[in-house]
Design an enzyme around this catalytic site. Structure first.
Site, PDB file in Angstrom:
ATOM      1  N   GLU A 107      13.276   6.979   9.016  1.00 47.43           N
ATOM      2  CA  GLU A 107      12.085   7.685   8.538  1.00 47.43           C
ATOM      3  C   GLU A 107      10.829   7.312   9.320  1.00 47.43           C
ATOM      4  O   GLU A 107       9.791   7.953   9.185  1.00 47.43           O
ATOM      5  CB  GLU A 107      11.850   7.410   7.051  1.00 47.43           C
ATOM      6  CG  GLU A 107      11.431   5.998   6.714  1.00 47.43           C
ATOM      7  CD  GLU A 107      11.085   5.849   5.237  1.00 47.43           C
ATOM      8  OE1 GLU A 107       9.990   5.342   4.959  1.00 47.43           O
ATOM      9  OE2 GLU A 107      11.883   6.247   4.377  1.00 47.43           O
TER      10      GLU A 107
ATOM     11  N   GLU B 202      22.460  24.734  -2.748  1.00 51.20           N
ATOM     12  CA  GLU B 202      22.753  25.511  -3.950  1.00 51.20           C
ATOM     13  C   GLU B 202      22.345  26.979  -3.829  1.00 51.20           C
ATOM     14  O   GLU B 202      22.772  27.806  -4.640  1.00 51.20           O
ATOM     15  CB  GLU B 202      22.033  24.898  -5.163  1.00 51.20           C
ATOM     16  CG  GLU B 202      22.581  23.550  -5.604  1.00 51.20           C
ATOM     17  CD  GLU B 202      23.951  23.645  -6.252  1.00 51.20           C
ATOM     18  OE1 GLU B 202      24.382  24.777  -6.572  1.00 51.20           O
ATOM     19  OE2 GLU B 202      24.606  22.602  -6.419  1.00 51.20           O
TER      20      GLU B 202
END
Length: 271
Positions: free
Chosen positions: A112, A81
């Protein structure tokens, strides 16, 4: 201090399946209301990390977010953004997720848990001490994130983190930790809920405050935003009309001529 994963503790509610929709929504909202208060307690930590980010970006460095699962996705959302909102290059704020771009949409099993892939992913961007890296992990124990920050520390790269457990391995590894302790989730262990909301709020603060400090906002307006759709073009015209005290038709002509609100303001003033 003994490390306790409050994000994994039993929910304050039980027999969720017996609740009505109204009860479920009321109780989720009740829990969500506690999140901004938890963020408020962490404001001194958020301020310290923000100052470090501003310093590095002003010196020509980049901001990296690195996480897994929900945490990784939130970092990518915030990074993605920044260019349309503040007109900065896509390479200035970069979000990385365990498992790569595929993991943005679908979970990648055990990604992960890698203790070396995080650093490898950072190295692909030729990361250096000019940059700053923020690890994001609700639990504060994600190996992909923690090990990446350890290597950053070893290579003279400033590190920060956002976690929702106090005294976690990640917080102890990061030079500038942010710990937003939101407590047990409504659905036990579902850290996409309060913890995810807390991380999103902190990310909003880090990037927005940093971009304002870098001069990417004028007054309270996004004068460097990318005019990538009709809504944003209309917003830009209204910004110009208000700032320069002109009609929207004139503002539209200026925006077409200069392609950017800031440039239109600057050149109109100088005409």
């Amino acid at each position: 201090m003994k490390f306790t994963k409050t994000t994994e503790q039993d929910s304050n509610y039980n027999n969720l399946e017996k609740m009505s929709v109204s009860e479920l929504l009321f109780n989720i909202n009740k829990e969500d209301k506690t999140v901004p208060l938890a963020v408020e307690k962490a404001l001194p930590q958020i301020e310290e990390l923000t100052k470090q980010i501003v310093l590095k970006l002003k010196e020509g460095g980049r901001l990296f977010y690195i996480g897994a699962g929900t945490s990784g996705r939130l970092g990518i959302v915030d990074a993605s953004e920044c260019p349309p909102t503040f007109g900065v290059p896509h390479e200035l704020v970069i979000g990385l997720i365990a498992g790569g771009d595929y993991a943005i949409r679908k979970a990648v099993e055990f990604a992960e848990d890698s203790t070396n892939q995080g650093w490898k992913d950072l190295q692909e961007y030729q990361i250096s001490p000019k940059d700053i890296v923020v690890g994001i992990a609700a639990s504060g124990t994600t190996p992909y994130v923690t090990s990446a920050l350890e290597e950053c520390n070893n290579n003279g790269i400033i590190t920060g983190c956002i976690t929702c457990n106090q005294g976690s391995p990640l917080a102890l590894t990061a030079q500038f930790p942010i710990e937003v302790v939101v407590g047990p989730e409504f659905v036990t262990g579902s850290s996409r809920m309060k913890a995810g909301t807390a991380q999103k709020l902190v990310l909003n603060m880090l990037s927005t405050a940093s971009m304002i400090q870098l001069g990417r906002v004028k007054g309270n307006k996004m004068v460097d935003m990318q005019l990538s759709n009709n809504k944003l073009v209309d917003r830009g015209e209204k910004m110009l009309a208000s700032e320069l005290n002109i009609d929207q038709e004139t503002a539209s002509e200026l925006l077409k001529k200069y392609g950017n609100v800031r440039e239109a303001i600057k050149n109109y003033t100088n005409e």
